[in-house]
Design an enzyme around this catalytic site. Structure first.
Site, short mmCIF file in Angstrom:
data_model
loop_
_atom_site.label_atom_id
_atom_site.label_comp_id
_atom_site.label_asym_id
_atom_site.label_seq_id
_atom_site.Cartn_x
_atom_site.Cartn_y
_atom_site.Cartn_z
CB CYS A 116 -10.25 -1.98 -2.32
SG CYS A 116 -9.25 -0.56 -2.79
CD GLN A 117 -5.71 -2.81 -5.70
OE1 GLN A 117 -6.17 -3.58 -4.87
NE2 GLN A 117 -4.53 -2.22 -5.55
#
Length: 407
Positions: A116-117
């Site tokens: 999800c970065q």
């Protein structure tokens, strides 16, 4: 109910589904430490189901090493963990390994959340290109390739809220369009872990999809009225100072902790990973001031309010919440992977202990049971915990999906 867990991490999502009776066929994960954790968890379940749990306990008590633990488990159990980065080059070999595990069975469900970065607020704010050129924006395409290959009845896709707005909403529109082209309908909600009995405020996007031939709608989850407080959650854990650790048999303060569902079973008596990181004297002075300010004024101390001799960062005009306490009488704020770097956002609320959270405390806030062991270093354990889906949240999602009788 055969399940494939993609981008599995330490297995928080699959742990919850497994607790509800789902058969986790394979975990696909690239991080070595997380894969070791998954193998150890698979070992736990195998040994427990075959009345050999004492072998697992010997491992936790350092009476045998990890190799000996794994030697007590059939290779096909450990082979459920596929240690590989998911990309176009590796996908054929990953498919081959899953097909071998699957034999003649069908996949009922795919679960997982791509990294999800690229969608996180912190990541976007730090990147001059706003993460537009980050390849992780498109990892969802690999997820969809698994859907096309195995054609499960349903899928559960977890991610941060930022996935809805990444690149002005284009990423999410592309996800929806690609899922439709793959033969799936979908819906999503922003769900909060606290509403599932977890002692943590943690909002995540949960997308649920189902094949076009299935009559289904996004379920209404039964929300908990109240989650246990941090104080209730920690009530049986021994006190310690920064840099200390207390582990082993008979180390709990009470016989049982009933504060959270599935946290510690009646006969579990081995405390592990109650390890606190060491801190320098300056940080410990700051920690004490943060807790004192909360106890006296019920507010969080800002960095520029510290005595001048404690301020070491040149920039004292921004990032004023460098130090944050976990409040005793309420829920914890979101546990994130940055806890592996330092504990400044996760200061223990007991001023006498004057430290940041231990690995076990962070794991409890994430609702991992006490018999769950995170492999490799303290830093690796914190990272795995911060990246995980809370198992209790996952379990209650699994329970609701199971009740539809589609799975």
């Amino acid at each position: 109910m055969k399940v494939i867990d993609l981008f599995a991490g330490a297995g928080g999502l699959s742990e919850g589904f497994r607790q509800e009776g789902f058969d986790i066929l394979a975990h696909v994960e690239m991080n070595k430490s997380a894969c070791n954790t998954l193998r150890t968890r698979e070992s736990y379940y195998y040994l427990k189901e075959n009345n050999k749990i004492n072998t697992y306990k010997k491992y936790l008590l350092n009476e045998i090493d990890r190799n000996e633990l794994y030697n007590n488990v059939p290779p096909e159990i450990l082979d459920k963990v596929i240690e590989a980065e998911i990309n176009n080059k590796t996908m054929p070999s990953i498919f081959t390994k899953i097909d071998e595990l699957l034999e003649e069975n069908e996949v009922d469900l795919i679960i997982g959340g791509p990294p999800c970065q690229a969608y996180s607020t912190a990541g976007i704010s730090r990147d001059p290109d706003r993460m537009k050129n980050d390849p992780r924006n498109y990892f969802y395409r690999y997820y969809i390739k698994f859907l096309r290959k195995y054609n499960p009845k349903m899928f559960v896709f977890e991610n941060v809220r930022g996935i809805l707005t990444a690149q002005d909403g284009k990423v999410f529109k592309n996800i929806r369009r690609n899922l439709i082209n793959a033969g799936y309908k979908m819906d999503y909600r922003i769900l909060n872990a606290k509403d599932f009995g977890v002692t943590q405020i943690r909002e995540r996007v949960i997308i649920i999809g189902w094949r076009n031939d299935i009559n289904f709608k996004y379920p209404d989850f039964l929300m908990e009225k109240e989650s246990p407080s941090v104080k209730e959650l920690f009530c049986d854990l021994p006190k310690m100072n920064a840099g200390e650790s207390i582990n082993g048999k008979g180390k709990y303060l009470t016989q049982k902790n009933e504060s959270i569902e599935g946290l510690r079973s009646n006969n579990w008596n081995i405390l592990t990973q109650h390890i606190s990181r060491p801190n320098n004297e300056n940080d410990l002075k700051i920690y004490k001031q943060v807790v004192e300010t909360w106890n006296n004024e019920k507010r969080l101390l800002k960095y520029n309010e510290l005595p001048i001799e404690l301020i070491t960062h040149k920039n004292s005009d921004t990032f004023l919440d460098r130090y944050k306490m976990v409040k005793y009488d309420s829920l914890a704020h979101t546990i994130v992977a940055h806890i592996s770097k330092d504990g400044h956002h996760f200061i223990h609320p007991d001023i006498e202990q004057n430290r940041s959270l231990t690995v076990r405390e962070a794991a409890r806030i994430q609702s991992f049971p006490d018999d769950f062991y995170f492999e490799d270093s303290r830093t690796a354990a914190f990272k795995q915990i911060g990246n995980a889906v809370p198992p209790l949240m996952a379990r209650k999602i699994a329970r609701t999906l199971k009740s539809t009788e589609l799975l």
